[in-house]
Design a protein around this motif. Structure first.
Motif, PDB file in Angstrom:
ATOM      1  N   ALA A 298       0.828  -1.194   0.000  1.00 57.97           N
ATOM      2  CA  ALA A 298       0.000   0.000   0.000  1.00 57.97           C
ATOM      3  C   ALA A 298       0.864   1.245   0.000  1.00 57.97           C
ATOM      4  CB  ALA A 298      -0.904   0.005   1.224  1.00 57.97           C
ATOM      5  N   VAL A 299       0.328   2.263  -0.620  1.00 52.77           N
ATOM      6  CA  VAL A 299       0.919   3.594  -0.508  1.00 52.77           C
ATOM      7  C   VAL A 299      -0.196   4.505  -0.036  1.00 52.77           C
ATOM      8  CG1 VAL A 299       1.948   5.517  -1.757  1.00 52.77           C
ATOM      9  CG2 VAL A 299       2.594   3.172  -2.322  1.00 52.77           C
ATOM     10  N   ILE A 300       0.066   5.248   1.019  1.00 50.47           N
ATOM     11  CA  ILE A 300      -0.949   6.152   1.547  1.00 50.47           C
ATOM     12  C   ILE A 300      -0.700   7.527   0.926  1.00 50.47           C
ATOM     13  CG2 ILE A 300      -2.029   7.049   3.655  1.00 50.47           C
ATOM     14  CD1 ILE A 300      -1.799   3.948   3.520  1.00 50.47           C
ATOM     15  N   GLY A 301      -1.703   8.033   0.257  1.00 53.84           N
ATOM     16  CA  GLY A 301      -1.509   9.361  -0.315  1.00 53.84           C
ATOM     17  C   GLY A 301      -2.485   9.646  -1.440  1.00 53.84           C
TER      18      GLY A 301
ATOM     19  N   LEU B 234       4.436   0.916   1.680  1.00 55.85           N
ATOM     20  CA  LEU B 234       5.696   1.265   1.028  1.00 55.85           C
ATOM     21  C   LEU B 234       6.063   2.727   1.233  1.00 55.85           C
ATOM     22  CD1 LEU B 234       5.195  -0.634  -2.359  1.00 55.85           C
ATOM     23  CD2 LEU B 234       6.507  -1.388  -0.375  1.00 55.85           C
ATOM     24  N   GLY B 235       5.127   3.509   1.766  1.00 56.83           N
ATOM     25  CA  GLY B 235       5.446   4.910   1.996  1.00 56.83           C
ATOM     26  C   GLY B 235       4.221   5.786   1.820  1.00 56.83           C
ATOM     27  N   SER B 236       4.439   7.092   1.903  1.00 58.90           N
ATOM     28  CA  SER B 236       3.346   8.057   1.769  1.00 58.90           C
ATOM     29  C   SER B 236       3.630   9.017   0.638  1.00 58.90           C
ATOM     30  CB  SER B 236       3.195   8.887   3.044  1.00 58.90           C
ATOM     31  OG  SER B 236       2.868   8.066   4.114  1.00 58.90           O
ATOM     32  N   GLY B 237       2.590   9.292  -0.134  1.00 53.81           N
ATOM     33  CA  GLY B 237       2.693  10.319  -1.171  1.00 53.81           C
ATOM     34  C   GLY B 237       3.753  10.018  -2.220  1.00 53.81           C
ATOM     35  N   ALA B 238       4.137  11.063  -2.941  1.00 50.79           N
ATOM     36  CA  ALA B 238       5.058  10.918  -4.060  1.00 50.79           C
ATOM     37  C   ALA B 238       6.413  10.374  -3.624  1.00 50.79           C
ATOM     38  CB  ALA B 238       5.236  12.274  -4.762  1.00 50.79           C
ATOM     39  N   ASP B 239       6.783  10.591  -2.354  1.00 46.88           N
ATOM     40  CA  ASP B 239       8.076  10.109  -1.872  1.00 46.88           C
ATOM     41  C   ASP B 239       8.187   8.591  -1.919  1.00 46.88           C
ATOM     42  OD1 ASP B 239       8.603  12.703  -1.392  1.00 46.88           O
ATOM     43  OD2 ASP B 239       8.303  12.615   0.794  1.00 46.88           O
ATOM     44  N   ALA B 240       7.037   7.917  -2.035  1.00 43.92           N
ATOM     45  CA  ALA B 240       7.069   6.454  -2.028  1.00 43.92           C
ATOM     46  C   ALA B 240       7.522   5.885  -3.366  1.00 43.92           C
ATOM     47  CB  ALA B 240       5.685   5.907  -1.669  1.00 43.92           C
ATOM     48  N   ALA B 241       7.638   6.742  -4.396  1.00 44.63           N
ATOM     49  CA  ALA B 241       7.893   6.237  -5.751  1.00 44.63           C
ATOM     50  C   ALA B 241       9.096   5.300  -5.859  1.00 44.63           C
ATOM     51  CB  ALA B 241       7.990   7.403  -6.735  1.00 44.63           C
ATOM     52  N   PRO B 242      10.264   5.658  -5.301  1.00 38.33           N
ATOM     53  CA  PRO B 242      11.402   4.729  -5.443  1.00 38.33           C
ATOM     54  C   PRO B 242      11.113   3.355  -4.830  1.00 38.33           C
ATOM     55  CG  PRO B 242      12.152   6.895  -4.720  1.00 38.33           C
ATOM     56  CD  PRO B 242      10.653   6.924  -4.639  1.00 38.33           C
TER      57      PRO B 242
END
Ligand SMILES: Cc1cc2nc3c(=O)[nH]c(=O)nc-3n(C[C@H](O)[C@H](O)[C@H](O)COP(=O)(O)OP(=O)(O)OC[C@H]3O[C@@H](n4cnc5c(N)ncnc54)[C@H](O)[C@@H]3O)c2cc1C
Ligand SMILES: Nc1ncnc2c1ncn2[C@@H]1O[C@H](COP(=O)(O)O)[C@@H](O)[C@H]1O
Lengths: 320, 254
Positions: A298-301, B234-242
């Motif tokens: 999951a990615v929260i955002g 995997l993360g939050s927001g755009a920072d999760a991209a990598p």
């Protein structure tokens, strides 16, 4: 227990997987009695049926079978079931299998149980079958001398026995009423991109995408991954995308290696269409969304930021 | 042209389903009722056929007294009148449902002439039987087709389309015919306020058919054991991209 007849579907000389699954379940119902299968032409598919435990494969040969002809198919299956004294008539729980078996049942005024997961012989026979596209199940009894049922696709793994079937081609006896419902013509579809049902990766958007234009970044990511674009019902009923993209109970059922669900909450009817995915990545601004307990990653955002960032990162990694 | 559309009242489930203590029904404490998506499209198709060809559209439901709500919803969308086969709320299997509907069709046709087209959903949203349409067809001696995503009527023939790999298969059915449709055949309209008001005064004919023997008899419902997992964040927001792209590479889909 007793003689079992399997309605077999095939494509270009090979029995369909869903038919081999149905045959595997059917074998368990025969006890000491024999397992028969009936093919609508396409004799070459008989060997795969034998390999999965059919003792005899009856091959109906008739020009009408090339044009759908569900009533003709039902007449053939029903007549053969009568001739063999079949205790069970079993087929795959596909659109085609269900409509043919429903006709066999209606002709004989017998019940029909669609999309069974488990069948327990006895008097009466008990079945476990899917409701709500699989989000719920039902235990039911069938009161009939001949039990007619379909097997839910991908619920029973196909198992080979390594056997060989006796093959018996025959010309069915069909009347005019059996031939009223036939395909008159086929209209080819304009060549589309990757088909939703066969794609290895599917990128889907839900209500969170917000508009038709909002799908731009989803399409971009899908193109980078060679993926098909899917969506939820919230999207199709808003008119943002055509229903052919809908994943779920009343849409397409998919089983890709990776399913990316952006702005989709994870309603049971949506998940019914994608739970066979090997991995699911959810992109959602709500960490409490139900999909969080069904996804692998999951990615929260906000998807409007996350999705373009993934595309940008893919380009960066690939150096383009 | 006369068109009949058959709809079923079902729980409007969305999230996790819970059952009543006897496990024979869905716990309705927090739920309303609706009709399934295929049937919403069948209703829309009935309205469009009459808009195009003129004539009368009728909606039919077999269900408890409260199913009047679903009939009114269909009337609000432009269906002309309703037939309510009232039950005491018990489950009816598809065989007995189809028999009661076929009888009701015969009764109505004796007074008003035949229905050119009977529209249904491809499968009921709850029980998913895939058969009521075919059984009505057999009972009335009319051709029946299922899985329909396109429909045009001209010159006493219904051209009904199925989506298949590589295109569309078109069946030409002589009328009268029975047609079970899939969601996606059209995009249903929403009811208007005047539509809702008009619906209140449209005629609803009620009768009480007998349930008959059940060939397929529900014993109990079972909520399947979902694979309840907790997603790896995997993360939050755009920072999760990598981190996402690394995961994609790991799965071999990059
Ligand atoms: C019989 C029946 C059959 C059905 N068949 C289907 C079917 O085939 N397919 C199907 O999909 N549905 C089906 N449904 C409908 C289903 O119950 C749900 O209503 C539907 O799936 C909801 O779609 P959704 O998740 O896009 O919308 P919602 O449930 O509204 O969820 C939207 C999600 O997006 C998130 N979000 C919002 N904005 C953003 C943002 N900017 N960034 C990130 N996340 C955001 C929200 O947190 C929320 O989790 C069926 C229903 C019934 C009764
Ligand atoms: N109780 C009912 N009342 C009216 N129509 C019904 C009923 N049950 C089923 N139908 C119709 O038959 C279709 C197929 O149902 P089934 O064969 O049970 O899956 C549904 O989509 C409805 O259009």
């Amino acid at each position: 227990m007793g003689v079992v007849l399997v309605y077999a579907t095939s494509t270009d000389g090979v029995a369909d997987d869903v038919t081999l699954q149905a045959l595997t379940l059917a074998r368990g119902l025969a006890g000491g009695d024999s397992v028969h299968a009936v093919l609508m032409g396409d004799e070459a598919a008989a060997s795969s049926l034998g390999h999965h435990g059919a003792a005899t494969v009856h091959v109906a040969v008739h020009e009408a079978l090339a044009s759908g002809a569900p009533d003709a198919r039902a007449r053939i299956v029903g007549d053969l079931a009568g001739r063999l004294g079949a205790a069970f008539v079993v087929g795959p729980g596909t659109e085609e299998g269900n409509t043919v078996l429903a006709r066999v049942a209606a002709d004989a005024e017998l019940p029909f149980a669609a999309n069974c997961l488990r069948v327990t012989p006895g008097s009466p026979v008990t079945v476990l079958r899917q409701r709500w596209g699989g989000s719920l199940q039902e235990e039911a009894v069938i009161r009939a001398d001949r039990v007619i049922l379909s097997v839910a696709p991908h619920s029973v793994p196909a198992e080979a026995t390594g056997g060989a079937a006796g093959v018996e081609p025959f010309t069915p006896d069909l009347g005019a009423t059996d031939l009223v419902v036939r395909v008159a013509r086929r209209v080819p579809a304009a060549a589309a991109g990757v088909s939703l049902a066969d794609a290895k990766v599917v990128v889907s958007g839900g209500r969170g995408v917000g508009s038709t234009a909002g799908f731009g970044p989803i399409e971009e990511l899908a193109a980078l991954l060679g993926a098909a674009v899917g969506c939820s019902r919230a999207v199709t009923i808003s008119g943002w995308r055509s229903h052919t993209a809908q994943v779920g109970q009343t849409g397409t059922r998919i089983a890709p290696d990776l399913y990316i669900a952006a702005g989709i909450s994870g309603a049971t009817q949506h998940m019914a269409g994608c739970k066979a995915s090997k991995k699911i990545l959810a992109i959602n601004k709500d960490p409490e969304a139900p999909i969080m307990t069904m996804a692998d990653y999951a990615v929260i955002g906000d998807l409007h930021q996350v999705v373009p960032a993934i595309s940008a990162e893919i380009r960066r990694v690939r150096g383009v | 042209m006369r068109v009949l559309v058959c709809i079923k009242r079902v729980p409007a489930v969305a999230g996790r389903i819970t059952l009543t203590p006897d496990e024979r029904a869905i716990d309705m404490k927090y739920l309303g009722f609706a009709i399934g998506p295929h049937e919403e499209c069948a209703v829309e198709q009935a309205v469009r056929l009459i808009e195009e060809h003129g004539g009368e559209s009728v909606v039919l439901i077999l269900g408890p007294a409260e199913a009047l709500e679903q009939l009114r919803d269909a009337l609000a969308l432009g269906i002309n009148r309703a037939i309510h086969l009232v039950t005491d709320g018990e489950e009816w299997d598809a065989g007995s449902t189809a028999a009661a509907i076929a009888d009701a069709i015969r009764d109505d046709e004796a007074a008003n002439g035949h229905f050119d087209i009977v529209l249904l959903g491809n499968e009921a949203a709850d029980s998913g039987g895939y058969q009521v349409g075919v059984r009505i067809g057999r009972s009335l001696g009319r051709p029946a087709i299922a899985g329909i995503k396109g429909l045009a009527v001209a010159g006493g023939v219904a051209s009904a389309e199925q989506e298949v790999a590589g295109g569309r298969d078109v069946y030409d059915l002589p009328l009268p015919a029975i047609i079970a449709v899939l969601e996606g055949i059209n995009l249903p309209r929403f009811p208007s306020v005047p539509g809702r008001l008009r619906a209140k005064s449209k005629p609803v004919a009620a009768s009480n058919p007998a349930r008959g023997e059940q060939g397929l008899d529900l014993v109990r419902l079972v909520v399947p054991q979902g694979v309840s997992k907790q997603a790896v964040v995997l993360g939050s927001g755009a920072d999760a991209a990598p981190a996402i792209v690394e995961m994609l590479a790991g799965l071999g889909v990059l």
